[in-house]
Write a protein that holds these residues in place. Structure first.
Motif, PDB file in Angstrom:
ATOM      1  N   LEU A  82      17.470  -5.333 -12.394  1.00 52.68           N
ATOM      2  CA  LEU A  82      16.157  -4.691 -12.471  1.00 52.68           C
ATOM      3  C   LEU A  82      16.179  -3.317 -11.823  1.00 52.68           C
ATOM      4  O   LEU A  82      15.631  -2.348 -12.362  1.00 52.68           O
ATOM      5  CB  LEU A  82      15.108  -5.568 -11.781  1.00 52.68           C
ATOM      6  CG  LEU A  82      14.804  -6.934 -12.393  1.00 52.68           C
ATOM      7  CD1 LEU A  82      13.826  -7.708 -11.514  1.00 52.68           C
ATOM      8  CD2 LEU A  82      14.256  -6.799 -13.806  1.00 52.68           C
ATOM      9  N   GLU A  85      16.758   1.015 -13.748  1.00 51.56           N
ATOM     10  CA  GLU A  85      15.920   2.195 -13.560  1.00 51.56           C
ATOM     11  C   GLU A  85      16.586   3.253 -12.686  1.00 51.56           C
ATOM     12  O   GLU A  85      16.273   4.443 -12.806  1.00 51.56           O
ATOM     13  CB  GLU A  85      14.587   1.781 -12.935  1.00 51.56           C
ATOM     14  CG  GLU A  85      13.759   0.825 -13.783  1.00 51.56           C
ATOM     15  CD  GLU A  85      13.225   1.480 -15.060  1.00 51.56           C
ATOM     16  OE1 GLU A  85      13.184   2.728 -15.126  1.00 51.56           O
ATOM     17  OE2 GLU A  85      12.841   0.736 -15.989  1.00 51.56           O
ATOM     18  N   PHE A 118       9.744  -8.508 -11.297  1.00 49.79           N
ATOM     19  CA  PHE A 118      10.102  -7.762 -12.504  1.00 49.79           C
ATOM     20  C   PHE A 118       9.574  -6.333 -12.462  1.00 49.79           C
ATOM     21  O   PHE A 118      10.322  -5.376 -12.710  1.00 49.79           O
ATOM     22  CB  PHE A 118       9.563  -8.489 -13.738  1.00 49.79           C
ATOM     23  CG  PHE A 118       9.821  -7.767 -15.032  1.00 49.79           C
ATOM     24  CD1 PHE A 118      11.112  -7.613 -15.513  1.00 49.79           C
ATOM     25  CD2 PHE A 118       8.771  -7.239 -15.770  1.00 49.79           C
ATOM     26  CE1 PHE A 118      11.352  -6.944 -16.708  1.00 49.79           C
ATOM     27  CE2 PHE A 118       8.997  -6.569 -16.960  1.00 49.79           C
ATOM     28  CZ  PHE A 118      10.296  -6.422 -17.435  1.00 49.79           C
ATOM     29  N   ASP A 119       8.325  -6.147 -12.136  1.00 50.18           N
ATOM     30  CA  ASP A 119       7.755  -4.794 -12.079  1.00 50.18           C
ATOM     31  C   ASP A 119       8.098  -4.093 -10.768  1.00 50.18           C
ATOM     32  O   ASP A 119       8.427  -2.902 -10.757  1.00 50.18           O
ATOM     33  CB  ASP A 119       6.238  -4.856 -12.252  1.00 50.18           C
ATOM     34  CG  ASP A 119       5.822  -5.243 -13.660  1.00 50.18           C
ATOM     35  OD1 ASP A 119       6.509  -4.820 -14.612  1.00 50.18           O
ATOM     36  OD2 ASP A 119       4.825  -5.969 -13.811  1.00 50.18           O
ATOM     37  N   ARG A 120       8.047  -4.822  -9.649  1.00 50.13           N
ATOM     38  CA  ARG A 120       8.241  -4.194  -8.337  1.00 50.13           C
ATOM     39  C   ARG A 120       9.652  -3.641  -8.165  1.00 50.13           C
ATOM     40  O   ARG A 120       9.846  -2.534  -7.631  1.00 50.13           O
ATOM     41  CB  ARG A 120       7.940  -5.201  -7.236  1.00 50.13           C
ATOM     42  CG  ARG A 120       6.460  -5.484  -7.065  1.00 50.13           C
ATOM     43  CD  ARG A 120       6.214  -6.747  -6.282  1.00 50.13           C
ATOM     44  NE  ARG A 120       6.790  -6.712  -4.945  1.00 50.13           N
ATOM     45  CZ  ARG A 120       6.938  -7.782  -4.190  1.00 50.13           C
ATOM     46  NH1 ARG A 120       6.577  -8.980  -4.639  1.00 50.13           N
ATOM     47  NH2 ARG A 120       7.439  -7.681  -2.970  1.00 50.13           N
ATOM     48  N   ARG A 156      11.895  -2.899 -10.588  1.00 49.06           N
ATOM     49  CA  ARG A 156      12.127  -1.782 -11.516  1.00 49.06           C
ATOM     50  C   ARG A 156      11.455  -0.518 -10.978  1.00 49.06           C
ATOM     51  O   ARG A 156      12.051   0.573 -11.030  1.00 49.06           O
ATOM     52  CB  ARG A 156      11.572  -2.124 -12.896  1.00 49.06           C
ATOM     53  CG  ARG A 156      12.408  -3.132 -13.666  1.00 49.06           C
ATOM     54  CD  ARG A 156      11.981  -3.230 -15.118  1.00 49.06           C
ATOM     55  NE  ARG A 156      10.573  -3.591 -15.224  1.00 49.06           N
ATOM     56  CZ  ARG A 156       9.764  -3.186 -16.204  1.00 49.06           C
ATOM     57  NH1 ARG A 156      10.202  -2.366 -17.150  1.00 49.06           N
ATOM     58  NH2 ARG A 156       8.501  -3.577 -16.245  1.00 49.06           N
ATOM     59  N   ALA A 157      10.235  -0.665 -10.453  1.00 51.94           N
ATOM     60  CA  ALA A 157       9.540   0.496  -9.890  1.00 51.94           C
ATOM     61  C   ALA A 157      10.299   1.053  -8.694  1.00 51.94           C
ATOM     62  O   ALA A 157      10.347   2.280  -8.495  1.00 51.94           O
ATOM     63  CB  ALA A 157       8.124   0.114  -9.495  1.00 51.94           C
ATOM     64  N   SER A 164       3.509   4.858  -8.840  1.00 52.75           N
ATOM     65  CA  SER A 164       3.735   4.173 -10.118  1.00 52.75           C
ATOM     66  C   SER A 164       4.643   5.023 -10.999  1.00 52.75           C
ATOM     67  O   SER A 164       4.178   5.692 -11.937  1.00 52.75           O
ATOM     68  CB  SER A 164       2.404   3.909 -10.831  1.00 52.75           C
ATOM     69  OG  SER A 164       1.560   3.104 -10.036  1.00 52.75           O
ATOM     70  N   LEU A 220       8.532   3.803 -16.224  1.00 54.97           N
ATOM     71  CA  LEU A 220       9.642   2.886 -16.411  1.00 54.97           C
ATOM     72  C   LEU A 220      10.194   3.008 -17.827  1.00 54.97           C
ATOM     73  O   LEU A 220       9.494   3.418 -18.755  1.00 54.97           O
ATOM     74  CB  LEU A 220       9.185   1.450 -16.155  1.00 54.97           C
ATOM     75  CG  LEU A 220       8.572   1.165 -14.778  1.00 54.97           C
ATOM     76  CD1 LEU A 220       8.070  -0.273 -14.709  1.00 54.97           C
ATOM     77  CD2 LEU A 220       9.578   1.439 -13.677  1.00 54.97           C
ATOM     78  N   ARG A 236      11.761  -0.830 -23.453  1.00 57.06           N
ATOM     79  CA  ARG A 236      12.775  -1.863 -23.666  1.00 57.06           C
ATOM     80  C   ARG A 236      13.942  -1.355 -24.513  1.00 57.06           C
ATOM     81  O   ARG A 236      15.101  -1.727 -24.273  1.00 57.06           O
ATOM     82  CB  ARG A 236      12.138  -3.098 -24.323  1.00 57.06           C
ATOM     83  CG  ARG A 236      13.159  -4.206 -24.563  1.00 57.06           C
ATOM     84  CD  ARG A 236      12.565  -5.530 -24.935  1.00 57.06           C
ATOM     85  NE  ARG A 236      13.612  -6.531 -25.080  1.00 57.06           N
ATOM     86  CZ  ARG A 236      13.411  -7.831 -25.236  1.00 57.06           C
ATOM     87  NH1 ARG A 236      12.181  -8.301 -25.247  1.00 57.06           N
ATOM     88  NH2 ARG A 236      14.424  -8.670 -25.370  1.00 57.06           N
TER      89      ARG A 236
END
Length: 746
Positions: free
Chosen positions: A80, A84, A153-155, A157-158, A214, A217, A220
């Motif tokens: 993850l 990024e 998943f979001d945290r 990648r961020a 934020s 990202l 896909r």
């Protein structure tokens, strides 16, 4: 209780829990960013751009703050960030990292609201928000509940994208170009003319740049690592024997210890005579602990031998002491006084079940041990005003805080090094073994103490998954289920576990009834009631928790209703399901297994469906009956995870769940005499052997919904699918586990 009243009651109880957890401090506290725990102990020359990214002269280290128990989570979480951050996969290092508020697990706590995972209504979402805030404020850095990927998943990648932003911003003045003209690849920032600066060169300058809250990202279609089967970051070390688990830790001047506690867990030690043990070779000290004794020696084997020589007078337990008494207490709790919840009450069940074609059944499951391959162990070293601990734990913040309290230190003076672990399954959510190691380290101040439990002690002192009893009633019309009434009684794992953490268990324990009330079956008259057995022997979470037994209850009984109605079990379930991803996994497993195709005499197929942690999964078990017993030939699995981040690892997880579930279904059982477990090792608590393992065929579907994990998902359906296959092949309906009580297996 009406639906509105039920929701109001839930809201009050969960709201109370949120206030108790600290939400009352205000929204500003919830929105406040947690401090970066990496900054507390940075090596010279290292920079921590986020809580998940550390850069030094050796390269990039990614922090994956969830316990690696063999499930491959460090690989998926690292991917993850790496995705990024734009770093080469073979260049990164991966660490668990320290306990820290920044690593709280919001998704796990949100999973525990008493609503179906598919319920996106206002009340459900409000409760998830309140519980998620509580998770941050406590904070709860827990590995469990198949929540890791959903939570991070979001945290993560961020975190990778924010670090990349800072590195590009730091490169901009050095290369004399706007950041928008720069690109990144394999750990470097690259100018259009080919000039490049490595992340190591830029890290110090990047540390002074404010990170975006934020960052954008990747889409896909731009993914380089995610969605692909990645090489496991721990595989080479594990295959070469160089991986370091908790039990492998070695330090200079280390002493070695083990414990022997009252076999009736939680009961006291009345008195002891350690004279024989103290006279044995290599014994350094014998100590009393709450509920038992410990021996410290100059090697582990001598500690093992000496602790057995201590004569102990054990107190009797205050709870029911035999298996029968424990089960009787569970059955006796199925009264209105002990009703814990009624989380589903659709239609008019009593009226629908007032006819003469009502099917009734009682199902039972036993206590289960976690039985991890690596027994409980920890190293603790009190020195120079601080405490160092090396252990495999699933709740590091709780373990650290308990250790600090026992040692009389501030939490900042405790360094917990979270190790790889040979199995967890929920057992290492508890930190009793860490507490014991700390107590011994205090007694042996200045020397590192390595505590290792004997296998027999590990089995005896487990916090078992509780036994459970279910009473089911149902009826059918036109080959369809028209009414279903489910009543389940068990001890509360939430009450037991939170009590040890010093936290109140407010509101209903949805774990008792999870997997029974929240299934996406459109049955017009559907009621699910949970009864909480009064606290007795300490219990705790096990892989898939209440789903592990409620799937057996529900899916076996659905099969009974199908047989009564003369309906095909697949067709009946498909007609009941309105949730399209659930219908798709059923159709997929049917196609995969050749459902409906005739089998020779003596063979059978059984089907089960289950929604676990929001993930629909269906399994078909295919068996052959032989003169020596039942042989499990194949298990077919179809699952929908929303988005498959690492297909090969998902397949391995589901195969693992099937083997774990089969072991429990065939053999798993802890029984008691005088409060003590009668099982002590794998000879009398067997697991599935290699020659018994079936072929496992997995199909992963991606509906594009919410990201979900599968650490527990493969476990619940396999027991009912196997029991249903046995019925299909032999006509024998089995309503209790383990199945070996009724059938031999080869």
């Amino acid at each position: 209780m009406g639906k509105l009243a039920t929701i109001a009651r839930r809201s009050f109880l969960i709201g109370s829990a949120a206030v108790a957890g600290g939400v009352a401090f205000g929204i500003y506290k919830v929105r406040q960013a947690a401090p970066n725990p990496l900054l507390d102990d940075l090596p010279p020359g290292a920079v921590a751009l986020t809580p998940f990214v550390r850069i030094d002269g050796q390269g990039v280290t990614l922090i994956t703050p969830r316990a690696e128990m063999g499930q491959g989570i460090h690989t998926t979480l690292a991917a993850l960030v790496a995705e990024e951050l734009d770093v080469a996969w073979d260049s990164i290092r991966v660490e668990h990292g320290p306990p820290g508020a920044a690593y709280y697990n919001r998704a796990l706590v949100e999973h525990n609201v008493p609503f179906s995972e598919l319920d996106q209504g206002l009340a459900a979402e409000a409760m998830r928000g309140a519980m998620g805030a509580m998770a941050k404020l406590l904070p709860m850095q827990i590995t469990g509940g198949s929540s890791n990927v959903a939570d991070l998943f979001d945290r993560m990648r961020a975190a990778g994208a924010a670090a990349r932003f800072a590195l590009v911003a730091a490169a901009s003045p050095k290369l004399g170009l706007p950041a928008a003209q720069l690109k990144t690849d394999n750990g470097s920032v690259i100018a259009p003319d080919g000039r490049r600066l490595s992340y190591q060169e830029l890290a110090a300058a990047a540390a002074g740049i404010e990170l975006p809250a934020s960052p954008p990202l990747k889409a896909r279609e731009q993914w380089r690592y995610l969605g692909k089967s990645m090489p496991r970051v721990d595989m080479v070390a594990k295959c070469t024997g160089t991986a370091s688990f908790g039990i492998d830790v070695q330090l200079p001047d280390m002493v070695f210890a083990t414990v022997r506690m009252n076999p009736a867990k939680g009961a006291a030690l009345v008195s002891s005579d350690a004279s024989a043990a103290k006279a044995m070779r290599g014994v350094l000290k014998v100590l009393d602990l709450p509920g038992g004794v410990a021996v410290v020696a100059n090697n582990t084997w001598r500690a093992f031998q000496a602790v057995q020589a201590v004569r102990c007078d054990w107190a009797e337990p205050t709870y029911p002491a035999s298996t029968q008494a424990m089960v009787d207490a569970i059955v006796a709790s199925m009264t209105e006084k002990n009703q814990d919840s009624r989380l589903r009450d659709d239609g008019n069940v009593d009226k629908a079940l007032s006819g003469d074609k009502v099917l009734e059944a009682e199902y039972r499951v036993p206590f289960l041990a976690h039985a991890t391959m690596e027994p409980m162990n920890a190293v603790a070293w009190l020195h120079d005003g601080q405490l160092d601990i090396w252990a495999g734990v699933q709740n590091p913040t709780a373990a650290r805080d308990q250790a600090a309290q026992l040692a009389g230190l501030d939490a900042s003076q405790v360094r917990l090094h979270v190790m790889l672990m040979g199995g967890g399954f929920g057992r290492r959510l508890e930190s009793d073994y860490v507490a014991q190691a700390v107590q011994l380290a205090v007694a042996m101040a200045g020397q590192p103490v390595k505590l290792t439990w004997r296998r027999e002690e590990d089995m005896a002192q487990d916090f078992y998954r509780p036994a459970a009893v279910a009473r089911l009633r149902g009826t059918t019309a036109a080959k369809q289920v028209s009414a279903l009434d489910v009543q389940v009684a068990s001890l509360s794992v939430v009450e037991s576990n939170l009590g040890r953490l010093g936290l109140p268990a407010l509101g209903p324990d949805a774990k008792i009834i999870e997997g029974a009330y929240d299934q996406p079956y459109g049955i017009a008259n559907y009621r699910a009631t949970a009864y909480r057995t009064p606290a007795a022997r300490p219990v705790s979470y096990t892989r898939s928790v209440g789903n592990s037994y409620n799937a057996f209850f529900i899916e076996s009984f659905i099969d009974e209703l199908a047989a009564q109605a003369g309906a095909d079990p697949l067709d009946m379930r498909l007609a009941l399901l309105s949730h399209e991803p659930s219908r798709q996994v059923l159709s997929a497993v049917a196609a995969l297994s050749g459902w409906g195709q005739p089998l020779p005499a003596g063979r059978g197929r059984g089907l089960a469906f289950h929604l676990c942690r929001g993930v629909p999964v269906a399994q078909v078990v295919e068996i052959t009956t032989t003169p020596r017993g039942v042989k499990i030939d194949k298990v077919f699995v179809a699952v929908d995870v929303g988005t498959a981040l690492d297909p090969r690892n998902l397949e391995a997880q589901l195969q693992s769940g099937v083997i774990f579930g089969l072991s429990a279904a065939l053999y798993g059982e802890i029984s008691f005499a005088q409060g003590a477990a009668e099982q002590s090792n794998f000879h009398d608590y067997p697991v599935l052997r290699l020659q018994q393992a079936p072929q496992i065929v997995v199909k992963v579907l991606e509906s594009g919904g919410a990201i979900r994990g599968v650490g527990e998902t493969g476990v619940p359906p396999v027991a009912p699918a196997l029991a249903n296959a046995i019925f299909q092949a032999t006509g024998k309906r089995i309503r209790e586990l383990p199945l070996r009580r009724h059938v031999d297996f080869v």
